[in-house]
Motif scaffolding. Structure first.
Motif, PDB file in Angstrom:
ATOM      1  N   PRO A   1      -2.092  13.989   6.426  1.00 46.82           N
ATOM      2  CA  PRO A   1      -1.523  15.021   7.300  1.00 46.82           C
ATOM      3  C   PRO A   1      -2.249  15.210   8.636  1.00 46.82           C
ATOM      4  N   PRO A   2      -3.601  15.194   8.701  1.00 46.83           N
ATOM      5  CA  PRO A   2      -4.224  15.364  10.021  1.00 46.83           C
ATOM      6  C   PRO A   2      -3.830  14.266  11.011  1.00 46.83           C
ATOM      7  N   VAL A   3      -3.682  13.046  10.531  1.00 45.28           N
ATOM      8  CA  VAL A   3      -3.274  11.952  11.413  1.00 45.28           C
ATOM      9  C   VAL A   3      -1.835  12.155  11.879  1.00 45.28           C
ATOM     10  N   LEU A   4      -0.984  12.607  10.982  1.00 47.72           N
ATOM     11  CA  LEU A   4       0.405  12.863  11.358  1.00 47.72           C
ATOM     12  C   LEU A   4       0.513  14.004  12.368  1.00 47.72           C
TER      13      LEU A   4
ATOM     14  N   PRO B   1       0.820  -1.209   0.000  1.00 48.00           N
ATOM     15  CA  PRO B   1       0.000   0.000   0.000  1.00 48.00           C
ATOM     16  C   PRO B   1       0.855   1.261   0.000  1.00 48.00           C
ATOM     17  N   ASP B   2       0.274   2.305  -0.555  1.00 46.20           N
ATOM     18  CA  ASP B   2       0.943   3.605  -0.603  1.00 46.20           C
ATOM     19  C   ASP B   2       0.940   4.225   0.795  1.00 46.20           C
ATOM     20  N   LEU B   3       2.119   4.571   1.314  1.00 40.42           N
ATOM     21  CA  LEU B   3       2.240   5.108   2.667  1.00 40.42           C
ATOM     22  C   LEU B   3       1.520   6.450   2.802  1.00 40.42           C
ATOM     23  N   ALA B   4       1.518   7.241   1.755  1.00 38.28           N
ATOM     24  CA  ALA B   4       0.853   8.548   1.803  1.00 38.28           C
ATOM     25  C   ALA B   4      -0.655   8.389   1.992  1.00 38.28           C
ATOM     26  N   ALA B   5      -1.227   7.327   1.447  1.00 44.07           N
ATOM     27  CA  ALA B   5      -2.663   7.096   1.594  1.00 44.07           C
ATOM     28  C   ALA B   5      -3.000   6.636   3.014  1.00 44.07           C
TER      29      ALA B   5
ATOM     30  N   LEU C   1       2.046  13.753  16.082  1.00 39.70           N
ATOM     31  CA  LEU C   1       3.098  14.658  16.551  1.00 39.70           C
ATOM     32  C   LEU C   1       2.703  15.326  17.866  1.00 39.70           C
ATOM     33  N   GLY C   2       1.477  15.795  17.952  1.00 39.25           N
ATOM     34  CA  GLY C   2       0.997  16.414  19.186  1.00 39.25           C
ATOM     35  C   GLY C   2       0.947  15.427  20.340  1.00 39.25           C
ATOM     36  N   PHE C   3       0.512  14.210  20.057  1.00 40.93           N
ATOM     37  CA  PHE C   3       0.462  13.177  21.092  1.00 40.93           C
ATOM     38  C   PHE C   3       1.865  12.842  21.584  1.00 40.93           C
ATOM     39  N   ALA C   4       2.803  12.703  20.641  1.00 41.55           N
ATOM     40  CA  ALA C   4       4.189  12.391  21.015  1.00 41.55           C
ATOM     41  C   ALA C   4       4.799  13.538  21.823  1.00 41.55           C
ATOM     42  N   ALA C   5       4.526  14.775  21.439  1.00 43.04           N
ATOM     43  CA  ALA C   5       5.059  15.921  22.176  1.00 43.04           C
ATOM     44  C   ALA C   5       4.509  15.954  23.597  1.00 43.04           C
ATOM     45  N   GLY C   6       3.230  15.645  23.751  1.00 39.85           N
ATOM     46  CA  GLY C   6       2.639  15.600  25.092  1.00 39.85           C
ATOM     47  C   GLY C   6       3.196  14.456  25.921  1.00 39.85           C
ATOM     48  N   ALA C   7       3.387  13.300  25.278  1.00 41.13           N
ATOM     49  CA  ALA C   7       3.917  12.140  25.996  1.00 41.13           C
ATOM     50  C   ALA C   7       5.356  12.367  26.448  1.00 41.13           C
TER      51      ALA C   7
END
Length: 63
Positions: A10-13, A2-6, A17-23
């Motif tokens: 961006p909203p999931v990424l 499968p295509d990684l971009a699909a 990123l926000g979850f990782a920054a909080g963690a």
């Protein structure tokens, strides 16, 4: 394969990123002026996109 971009839009990424920054207890912050500008921009864009979608033929069928 499968295509990684699909699989990772961006909203999931951004959420990840926000979850990782909080963690990691990062002090990630957005300046107030930028936050206000982005909020206004998003409200306008969502409104225009919704108005354009409802103006299409057949958009009000079934209401």
């Amino acid at each position: 394969m499968p295509d990684l971009a699909a699989l990772l839009p961006p909203p999931v990424l951004f959420f990840a990123l926000g979850f990782a920054a909080g963690a990691l207890r990062s002090d990630l912050a957005v300046p107030d002026a930028l936050a206000k500008a982005l909020s206004l921009y998003l409200m306008v864009v969502i409104g225009l996109k919704g108005g354009a979608a409802i103006s299409l033929p057949g958009a009000t069928e079934g209401l």
